[in-house]
Design an enzyme around this catalytic site. Structure first.
Site, PDB file in Angstrom:
ATOM      1  N   GLU A  47      -6.382 -62.451 -56.000  1.00 49.69           N
ATOM      2  CA  GLU A  47      -7.415 -61.470 -56.338  1.00 49.69           C
ATOM      3  C   GLU A  47      -7.053 -60.882 -57.694  1.00 49.69           C
ATOM      4  OE1 GLU A  47      -9.356 -57.203 -54.900  1.00 49.69           O
ATOM      5  OE2 GLU A  47      -7.533 -57.962 -53.916  1.00 49.69           O
ATOM      6  N   ASP A  72      -2.573 -57.100 -60.637  1.00 46.68           N
ATOM      7  CA  ASP A  72      -3.039 -55.979 -61.450  1.00 46.68           C
ATOM      8  C   ASP A  72      -1.869 -55.515 -62.308  1.00 46.68           C
ATOM      9  OD1 ASP A  72      -4.173 -53.299 -62.282  1.00 46.68           O
ATOM     10  OD2 ASP A  72      -5.736 -53.905 -60.881  1.00 46.68           O
ATOM     11  N   ASP A 121     -13.798 -54.585 -64.450  1.00 43.83           N
ATOM     12  CA  ASP A 121     -14.369 -53.762 -65.515  1.00 43.83           C
ATOM     13  C   ASP A 121     -15.403 -54.596 -66.261  1.00 43.83           C
ATOM     14  OD1 ASP A 121     -14.898 -52.282 -67.827  1.00 43.83           O
ATOM     15  OD2 ASP A 121     -12.851 -51.520 -67.940  1.00 43.83           O
ATOM     16  N   ASP A 157     -21.348 -55.138 -59.037  1.00 41.42           N
ATOM     17  CA  ASP A 157     -22.610 -54.403 -58.975  1.00 41.42           C
ATOM     18  C   ASP A 157     -23.278 -54.370 -60.338  1.00 41.42           C
ATOM     19  OD1 ASP A 157     -20.339 -52.569 -59.723  1.00 41.42           O
ATOM     20  OD2 ASP A 157     -22.046 -51.297 -60.212  1.00 41.42           O
TER      21      ASP A 157
END
Length: 219
Positions: A47, A72, A121, A157
């Protein structure tokens, strides 16, 4: 730096399920995830820009016969997911602190079976285009680490990022089996996302946003 962040960084350093600079395994893990970390030969899903690791942890709960790695650069974000994994004794999930540009430093060719990009982002400014995780330079990196017929999946989104990503993918000649929807929930692809929602997704769906989803494979 706040005391809270310093405390979280210290806790992350002590956790075996977080690989970060300064730890011996960090520099040696490329091509060795199965042998030196997971101790099995089960497929690995990563991920990207995982934040708190909701997808990595959620998938690890649902699929104990597979391995998952949340990636991350922010240690204080990884702190949340890695802590949950420890509390729930999830030994099939790990966290890696690095920037996505260095992915090939940590994974050998075809070492990864699937890639999730969950609510990255959107980098809406034109000058930040090359920092979008679906820019061609990133897709070239993904192609080099993913196995044959492995899926790359994007949830977002953000309509602008989604349309941009579709354009990039459609313009490449090394992509196959592209499928997508501008409204995930209620679509034929809903079950592929396993009902897992990040905090960002919950926030935006509560505001009425439609969730976009695409998947593809490399030739």
């Amino acid at each position: 730096m706040s005391r809270g962040k310093l405390k979280r960084f210290a806790e992350v350093w002590e956790r075996d399920n977080v690989l970060e600079p300064g730890k011996e395994i960090y520099e040696k893990i490329k091509g060795q995830w199965h042998e030196h970390y997971f101790k099995n030969d089960k497929p690995i899903t990563i991920e990207l820009a995982c934040g708190r690791g909701e997808y990595s942890v959620g998938l690890a709960r649902m699929f104990p016969d597979q391995n998952f790695i949340g990636i991350d650069i922010k240690g204080d974000r990884i702190w949340k997911g890695s802590g949950i994994a420890i509390d729930e004794n999830l030994d099939n999930v790990a966290f890696l602190r690095t920037i996505i540009q260095l992915l090939e430093k940590f994974f050998a060719p075809e070492e990864v079976s699937e890639i999730w990009i969950t609510f990255p982002d959107p980098r809406p400014k034109d000058r930040d285009e090359k920092r979008r995780l679906t820019h061609d330079k990133f897709l070239d990196i993904y192609k080099n680490v993913i196995s044959k017929d492995g899926w790359v999946r994007l949830k977002t989104d953000n309509t602008g990022l989604f349309e941009y990503s579709l354009e990039v993918v459609k313009n490449r000649k090394d992509i196959k089996n592209l499928a997508y929807t501008f409204n995930l929930y209620g679509s034929e692809f809903e079950t592929e996302c396993h009902g897992i929602k990040t905090r960002y997704e919950k926030k935006h769906t509560a505001l009425g946003a439609d969730i976009k989803y695409l998947k593809f494979q490399f030739n």
